[in-house]
Design a protein around this motif. Structure first.
Motif, short mmCIF file in Angstrom:
data_model
loop_
_atom_site.label_atom_id
_atom_site.label_comp_id
_atom_site.label_asym_id
_atom_site.label_seq_id
_atom_site.Cartn_x
_atom_site.Cartn_y
_atom_site.Cartn_z
N GLN A 36 -8.85 4.66 -26.03
CA GLN A 36 -10.02 3.84 -26.28
C GLN A 36 -9.71 2.36 -26.23
N THR A 48 -11.72 -0.30 -20.86
CA THR A 48 -11.92 -0.26 -22.30
C THR A 48 -13.30 -0.77 -22.69
N ASN A 52 -16.35 2.19 -23.66
CA ASN A 52 -16.80 2.30 -25.05
C ASN A 52 -18.26 1.88 -25.22
N ASN A 57 -20.34 7.93 -25.24
CA ASN A 57 -19.39 7.54 -26.27
C ASN A 57 -19.60 6.06 -26.62
N PHE A 58 -20.67 5.83 -27.35
CA PHE A 58 -21.09 4.46 -27.64
C PHE A 58 -20.33 3.95 -28.86
N ARG A 59 -19.32 3.09 -28.62
CA ARG A 59 -18.51 2.49 -29.68
C ARG A 59 -18.42 0.98 -29.44
N PRO A 60 -19.45 0.24 -29.75
CA PRO A 60 -19.44 -1.20 -29.48
C PRO A 60 -18.37 -1.95 -30.25
N LYS A 61 -17.94 -1.39 -31.40
CA LYS A 61 -16.90 -2.08 -32.17
C LYS A 61 -15.60 -2.10 -31.40
N GLU A 62 -15.25 -0.97 -30.75
CA GLU A 62 -14.04 -0.93 -29.94
C GLU A 62 -14.19 -1.78 -28.68
N GLU A 78 -20.00 -7.03 -31.81
CA GLU A 78 -20.68 -5.88 -31.23
C GLU A 78 -21.93 -6.32 -30.46
#
Length: 552
Positions: A36, A48, A52, A57-62, A78
């Motif tokens: 990730q 990356t 993300n 796989n929604f991970r705006p923090k990553e 974010e």
């Protein structure tokens, strides 16, 4: 136009079923990418960030870790990451992983800077690039500072709020599109129909009524109305450009739609200005009719053709630059270099062009003038950019290059204010001096009485004694615009001269040989007897003036 837009949107929805809604085109690479957070190269930083932010796989923090965020940001990382992805989508930038370098110490030799940087798309997003921070590659601090402005530019007039509002309608998929995208498309289609109806009513009804009230209905319907219709289409294209980025269509399709919209904008503006040239030409044509020179009437169509060519050239450059996103600087440089070669090869053409410019500036003649110069002899019919068309007196057409006319010595008979008429009136030797005096007085009265003769300068005198006649010089000027009027005036003058001679008993002489013999009592002499009293001739002249010239 409504049918065309409907077909376009249906075709869009069908085509979208064959693609994904992601920016990265290499799906195999994304499937193999499991780490990730990997910021070791431009390649992995890009994966990356976008990996993300995918909906699966929604991970705006990553994803925000790929941004070089300042210590006290005005907005959280974010939100900046989501906005940056929306900027890529709204601008239609496709990230091709096969072209992104997977080198930790990558150096862009074309960037002009020594620091390690990588640009995604210099033409579309010149302010968005990666830079190396320590051992990691991140979106630069300059890019982060530009995100709010770029987002506002990509989604203007508050349309960015629709990015969060429309997805609430529903995320079910139909025909490869989400429900909120389909709803947005139908809403946009309704707005287009409404705008088209409004613009059509405004142009076809209100504008025509306005020009009808001004008593310029022909001008409005023939010239202004076509321009207004093109402008209404341009406004519809602007409406599409503003609202369509909100739909977040598949980037593979949206990138082509952007090209189409960006091409239509300068194209419609070019067409509008092309038609507007006709309006300008009509205005100058009306001004030309108020001048005495007919050369202005020839200048108007030449000006119209020149302006249209200029509009097409400038419009083509804008279409290449804004629509097709091509760099026109090398093209212009090539034109300047090629222009030198063309100028050398077309010296005569350029000479004729500047010759025509000098003709319109100096105005040595105008249409309808009779000019002579060497082999040139005829009436000017038309003046073009390359040549002047002259109608000869044999009724043939002569095309003379303007460069030759500009260098030639021209005799413009059409610019004469007065047209000279010189002839000799020959009377017989048996005409007594008293009769000649009265005849000359009568000739001067004829000139004074005619409406087209010059009154301040003419010469009518008993001028010569030739071998068979007594000669009277008849030298006058006509103040007429053209040769036909001159011929008419000559005809009228000569008719009056013959009538005067018949009234006074003046006989015109012609080349003869006279054999004198003894007079016989039973034969009458052929020479008429003239009264010696001068009052007789004055009375005859008075009768002529009172009967003939008073008629005029």
């Amino acid at each position: 136009m409504q049918k065309s837009l409907l077909f376009f949107l249906v075709f869009l929805s069908v085509l979208s079923t064959q693609t994904t809604a992601q920016l990265i085109d290499d799906k195999v690479v994304k499937d193999q990418f499991t780490d990730q957070i990997n910021l070791s190269s431009p390649y992995y930083t890009t994966l990356t960030f976008f990996y993300n932010l995918e909906e699966t796989n929604f991970r705006p923090k990553e994803a925000a870790k790929a941004l070089r965020i300042p210590e006290n940001p005005e907005e959280d990382g974010e939100g900046l990451a989501i906005k940056l992805k929306q900027i890529f989508e709204g601008q239609g930038v496709i990230i091709r992983t096969s072209s992104i370098p997977n080198i930790s110490n990558y150096q862009d030799s074309t960037s002009g800077v020594r620091e390690p940087v990588y640009y995604f798309d210099k033409s579309t997003l010149p302010g968005v690039f990666l830079e190396k921070v320590g051992n990691q590659w991140k979106f630069s601090a300059f890019t982060i500072s530009q995100i709010p402005d770029l987002h506002q530019e990509t989604y203007p007039y508050g349309t960015d709020r629709l990015l969060n509002l429309l997805p609430k309608i529903g995320t079910q998929e139909y025909f490869g599109l989400y429900l909120w995208q389909l709803s947005g498309m139908f809403l946009l289609l309704f707005l287009i129909f409404l705008a088209h109806f409004f613009f059509t009513f405004l142009v076809d009804k209100v504008l025509v009524y306005f020009f009808k009230k001004l008593k310029h209905q022909q001008l409005g319907e023939s010239y202004i109305l076509p321009v207004a219709r093109i402008i209404s289409y341009y406004l519809i294209v602007l409406l599409l450009s503003v609202f369509m980025p909100v739909l977040q269509l598949p980037v593979e399709i949206w990138s082509w739609i952007i090209v189409i919209l960006n091409t239509l904008k300068p194209l419609l503006i070019t067409v509008a200005f092309y038609k507007l040239v006709n309006v300008v030409a009509v205005y100058f044509a009306r001004l030309a009719t108020k001048t005495e020179s007919t050369l202005d009437d020839q200048l108007v169509p030449l000006m119209r053709k020149t302006l249209k060519a200029f509009v097409v050239i400038i419009g083509t450059l804008f279409i290449l630059r804004d629509g097709l996103n091509l760099d026109i600087i090398p093209f212009l440089t090539g034109l300047s270099i090629g222009g030198v070669a063309i100028a050398l090869a077309a010296q005569d053409t350029i000479k004729n062009f500047f010759g025509s410019v000098m003709i319109f500036i100096d105005k040595p003649f105008q249409v309808g003038d009779w000019i002579t110069s060497g082999d040139i002899d005829g009436t000017v019919e038309e003046v073009g950019f390359r040549s002047t068309r002259i109608r000869t007196f044999r009724n043939s057409l002569m095309y003379v290059p303007n460069g030759k006319i500009a260098d030639a010595v021209l005799d413009n008979h059409g610019l004469r204010r007065y047209r000279r008429f010189l002839t000799t009136l020959t009377v017989t030797y048996d005409t007594p001096p008293l009769l000649i005096e009265e005849f000359v007085k009568g000739l001067r009265e004829i000139v004074e009485a005619h409406p087209d003769t010059r009154k301040d300068y003419y010469h009518i005198y008993f001028n010569n004694l030739s071998s068979y006649s007594q000669d009277i010089m008849f030298y006058i000027f006509f103040e007429v615009p053209g040769w036909p009027d001159e011929l008419r005036a000559r005809h009228e003058i000569l008719i009056q001269i013959v009538k005067l001679a018949n009234s006074l008993g003046v006989r015109f002489a012609f080349p003869t040989q006279t054999l004198h013999m003894e007079s016989f009592p039973e034969k009458k002499d052929l020479i008429p007897e003239y009264p010696a009293d001068s009052t007789f001739y004055q009375k005859k002249l008075g009768e002529f003036l009172s009967t003939e010239l008073k008629k005029k």
